[in-house]
Design a protein around this motif. Structure first.
Motif, PDB file in Angstrom:
ATOM      1  N   ASP A 175      61.122  21.878  20.307  1.00  0.00           N
ATOM      2  CA  ASP A 175      61.735  20.749  20.693  1.00  0.00           C
ATOM      3  C   ASP A 175      61.983  20.753  22.024  1.00  0.00           C
ATOM      4  O   ASP A 175      63.069  21.402  22.618  1.00  0.00           O
ATOM      5  CB  ASP A 175      63.068  20.736  19.985  1.00  0.00           C
ATOM      6  N   ALA A 176      61.329  20.416  23.100  1.00  0.00           N
ATOM      7  CA  ALA A 176      61.308  20.630  24.366  1.00  0.00           C
ATOM      8  C   ALA A 176      62.589  20.087  24.922  1.00  0.00           C
ATOM      9  O   ALA A 176      63.162  20.631  26.041  1.00  0.00           O
ATOM     10  CB  ALA A 176      60.077  19.920  24.958  1.00  0.00           C
ATOM     11  N   LEU A 177      62.967  18.847  24.425  1.00  0.00           N
ATOM     12  CA  LEU A 177      64.208  18.330  25.198  1.00  0.00           C
ATOM     13  C   LEU A 177      65.654  18.400  24.280  1.00  0.00           C
ATOM     14  O   LEU A 177      66.488  17.697  24.715  1.00  0.00           O
ATOM     15  CB  LEU A 177      64.143  16.861  25.614  1.00  0.00           C
ATOM     16  N   GLY A 178      65.225  19.138  22.979  1.00  0.00           N
ATOM     17  CA  GLY A 178      66.481  19.456  22.285  1.00  0.00           C
ATOM     18  C   GLY A 178      66.872  17.869  21.764  1.00  0.00           C
ATOM     19  O   GLY A 178      68.076  17.843  21.388  1.00  0.00           O
ATOM     20  N   THR A 179      66.022  16.941  21.708  1.00  0.00           N
ATOM     21  CA  THR A 179      66.398  15.790  21.029  1.00  0.00           C
ATOM     22  C   THR A 179      65.956  15.179  19.761  1.00  0.00           C
ATOM     23  O   THR A 179      65.922  14.051  19.213  1.00  0.00           O
ATOM     24  CB  THR A 179      66.093  14.567  22.054  1.00  0.00           C
ATOM     25  N   SER A 180      65.051  16.260  19.050  1.00  0.00           N
ATOM     26  CA  SER A 180      64.610  15.594  17.813  1.00  0.00           C
ATOM     27  C   SER A 180      65.865  15.316  16.950  1.00  0.00           C
ATOM     28  O   SER A 180      66.662  16.295  16.687  1.00  0.00           O
ATOM     29  CB  SER A 180      63.773  16.809  17.222  1.00  0.00           C
ATOM     30  N   GLU A 181      65.586  14.142  15.964  1.00  0.00           N
ATOM     31  CA  GLU A 181      66.529  13.972  15.046  1.00  0.00           C
ATOM     32  C   GLU A 181      66.348  14.739  13.867  1.00  0.00           C
ATOM     33  O   GLU A 181      67.292  15.300  13.251  1.00  0.00           O
ATOM     34  CB  GLU A 181      66.423  12.347  14.587  1.00  0.00           C
ATOM     35  N   ALA A 182      64.984  15.270  13.581  1.00  0.00           N
ATOM     36  CA  ALA A 182      64.845  16.002  12.531  1.00  0.00           C
ATOM     37  C   ALA A 182      64.768  17.544  12.906  1.00  0.00           C
ATOM     38  O   ALA A 182      64.360  17.880  13.787  1.00  0.00           O
ATOM     39  CB  ALA A 182      63.434  15.831  11.818  1.00  0.00           C
ATOM     40  N   GLY A 183      65.599  18.330  12.171  1.00  0.00           N
ATOM     41  CA  GLY A 183      65.613  19.714  12.286  1.00  0.00           C
ATOM     42  C   GLY A 183      64.520  20.521  11.609  1.00  0.00           C
ATOM     43  O   GLY A 183      63.892  19.889  10.907  1.00  0.00           O
ATOM     44  N   VAL A 184      64.513  21.662  11.509  1.00  0.00           N
ATOM     45  CA  VAL A 184      63.658  22.616  10.805  1.00  0.00           C
ATOM     46  C   VAL A 184      63.844  22.412   9.407  1.00  0.00           C
ATOM     47  O   VAL A 184      64.971  22.491   9.081  1.00  0.00           O
ATOM     48  CB  VAL A 184      63.756  24.023  11.338  1.00  0.00           C
ATOM     49  N   ASP A 185      62.793  21.948   8.525  1.00  0.00           N
ATOM     50  CA  ASP A 185      62.865  21.840   7.132  1.00  0.00           C
ATOM     51  C   ASP A 185      62.752  23.305   6.637  1.00  0.00           C
ATOM     52  O   ASP A 185      61.667  23.715   6.347  1.00  0.00           O
ATOM     53  CB  ASP A 185      61.962  20.987   6.670  1.00  0.00           C
ATOM     54  N   VAL A 186      63.950  24.158   6.395  1.00  0.00           N
ATOM     55  CA  VAL A 186      63.830  25.161   6.203  1.00  0.00           C
ATOM     56  C   VAL A 186      63.211  25.584   4.575  1.00  0.00           C
ATOM     57  O   VAL A 186      62.472  26.681   4.252  1.00  0.00           O
ATOM     58  CB  VAL A 186      65.351  25.972   6.022  1.00  0.00           C
ATOM     59  N   ALA A 187      63.189  24.545   3.916  1.00  0.00           N
ATOM     60  CA  ALA A 187      62.444  24.393   2.459  1.00  0.00           C
ATOM     61  C   ALA A 187      61.192  24.702   2.592  1.00  0.00           C
ATOM     62  O   ALA A 187      60.261  25.190   1.684  1.00  0.00           O
ATOM     63  CB  ALA A 187      62.838  23.252   1.694  1.00  0.00           C
ATOM     64  N   ALA A 188      60.463  24.190   3.775  1.00  0.00           N
ATOM     65  CA  ALA A 188      59.047  24.537   4.073  1.00  0.00           C
ATOM     66  C   ALA A 188      58.597  25.573   4.739  1.00  0.00           C
ATOM     67  O   ALA A 188      57.302  25.706   4.664  1.00  0.00           O
ATOM     68  CB  ALA A 188      58.718  22.985   4.874  1.00  0.00           C
ATOM     69  N   VAL A 189      59.715  26.603   4.874  1.00  0.00           N
ATOM     70  CA  VAL A 189      59.332  27.810   5.498  1.00  0.00           C
ATOM     71  C   VAL A 189      59.607  28.689   4.547  1.00  0.00           C
ATOM     72  O   VAL A 189      60.392  28.797   3.740  1.00  0.00           O
ATOM     73  CB  VAL A 189      60.069  27.842   6.714  1.00  0.00           C
ATOM     74  N   SER A 190      58.721  29.780   4.404  1.00  0.00           N
ATOM     75  CA  SER A 190      58.785  31.020   3.436  1.00  0.00           C
ATOM     76  C   SER A 190      60.322  31.528   3.559  1.00  0.00           C
ATOM     77  O   SER A 190      60.664  31.561   4.946  1.00  0.00           O
ATOM     78  CB  SER A 190      57.715  31.974   3.929  1.00  0.00           C
ATOM     79  N   PRO A 191      60.823  31.864   2.725  1.00  0.00           N
ATOM     80  CA  PRO A 191      62.081  32.477   2.819  1.00  0.00           C
ATOM     81  C   PRO A 191      62.305  33.831   3.473  1.00  0.00           C
ATOM     82  O   PRO A 191      63.295  34.241   4.023  1.00  0.00           O
ATOM     83  CB  PRO A 191      62.639  32.729   1.388  1.00  0.00           C
ATOM     84  N   ASP A 192      60.958  34.354   3.564  1.00  0.00           N
ATOM     85  CA  ASP A 192      61.092  35.553   4.251  1.00  0.00           C
ATOM     86  C   ASP A 192      60.791  35.523   6.086  1.00  0.00           C
ATOM     87  O   ASP A 192      60.573  36.635   6.267  1.00  0.00           O
ATOM     88  CB  ASP A 192      59.903  36.531   3.578  1.00  0.00           C
ATOM     89  N   ALA A 193      60.267  34.435   6.085  1.00  0.00           N
ATOM     90  CA  ALA A 193      59.974  34.163   7.833  1.00  0.00           C
ATOM     91  C   ALA A 193      60.966  33.970   8.553  1.00  0.00           C
ATOM     92  O   ALA A 193      62.239  33.414   8.199  1.00  0.00           O
ATOM     93  CB  ALA A 193      59.139  32.905   7.551  1.00  0.00           C
ATOM     94  N   ALA A 194      60.776  34.220   9.909  1.00  0.00           N
ATOM     95  CA  ALA A 194      61.856  34.380  10.733  1.00  0.00           C
ATOM     96  C   ALA A 194      61.558  32.873  11.367  1.00  0.00           C
ATOM     97  O   ALA A 194      60.496  32.197  11.343  1.00  0.00           O
ATOM     98  CB  ALA A 194      61.719  35.287  11.864  1.00  0.00           C
ATOM     99  N   ILE A 195      62.681  32.192  11.863  1.00  0.00           N
ATOM    100  CA  ILE A 195      62.500  30.825  12.512  1.00  0.00           C
ATOM    101  C   ILE A 195      63.111  30.951  13.947  1.00  0.00           C
ATOM    102  O   ILE A 195      64.197  31.487  14.163  1.00  0.00           O
ATOM    103  CB  ILE A 195      63.435  29.828  11.649  1.00  0.00           C
ATOM    104  N   VAL A 196      62.309  30.612  14.777  1.00  0.00           N
ATOM    105  CA  VAL A 196      62.952  30.757  16.201  1.00  0.00           C
ATOM    106  C   VAL A 196      62.767  29.236  16.795  1.00  0.00           C
ATOM    107  O   VAL A 196      61.562  28.629  16.608  1.00  0.00           O
ATOM    108  CB  VAL A 196      61.842  31.721  17.011  1.00  0.00           C
TER     109      VAL A 196
END
Length: 183
Positions: A39-60
């Protein structure tokens, strides 16, 4: 003789570094060891959809400012786990539409990974990387002249100087880990 794993083409699963845009893109490529939310400008209304990411994955989280720090964090993580890690890079995009700034920043992260030797990229990731490399001399102008940049200035949320500061490549030395990898 065993058959190699078969990945659905939209997942880009046979590649180490993948790229897509938005929440739908995250759902397509979110099953990875590391997901980078750009999110280059920090303005995205939607954040990371954690449900779409494997529970074992890191999110950066990543921006133009943190791209090298994020790439170093991923390399360090790969060394720590002792194997090649799959990396999904997702451009946040504002309102689900195309955001040149987020794609540019995602390409910057892919370029930083490639510089460190993490370069088995999908064609989609290669295109985003080429966009950043080809336009790297104009990053500041592209950020301030982009639709999201102009909207932020017009709305009074950012002054031009603040927006230019967000376009400074590699100005931040630390990666922002939104979710640490599972042990």
């Amino acid at each position: 003789m065993t058959n190699p794993p078969v990945f659905p083409p939209p997942s880009q699963g046979k590649y180490q570094v993948r790229f897509d845009v938005g929440i739908d893109g995250l759902a397509r490529i979110g099953q990875a060891d590391v997901v980078v939310w750009v999110d280059a400008l920090g303005t995205s209304e939607a954040g990371v959809d954690v449900a779409a990411v494997s529970p074992d994955a890191a999110i950066v989280a990543a921006t133009l400012r943190s791209r090298a720090a994020v790439a170093r964090w991923i390399l360090d993580h790969q060394v720590a786990v002792g194997r090649r890690v799959a990396v999904s890079i997702v451009a946040a995009t504002e309102g689900g539409g195309f955001s040149s700034v987020d794609v540019l920043a995602a390409g910057a992260v892919i370029d930083a990974l490639s510089t460190l030797g993490i370069d088995f990229t999908s064609p989609e990731a290669a295109v985003a990387c080429a966009a950043f490399v080809g336009l790297s001399g104009a990053v500041g102008h592209l950020v301030t002249a982009s639709v999201p940049g102009q909207e932020l200035v017009a709305s009074g949320r950012f002054a031009g100087a603040e927006l230019r500061a967000l376009a400074q490549v590699d100005a931040d030395g630390d990666a922002v880990v939104l979710r640490a990898p599972s042990a």
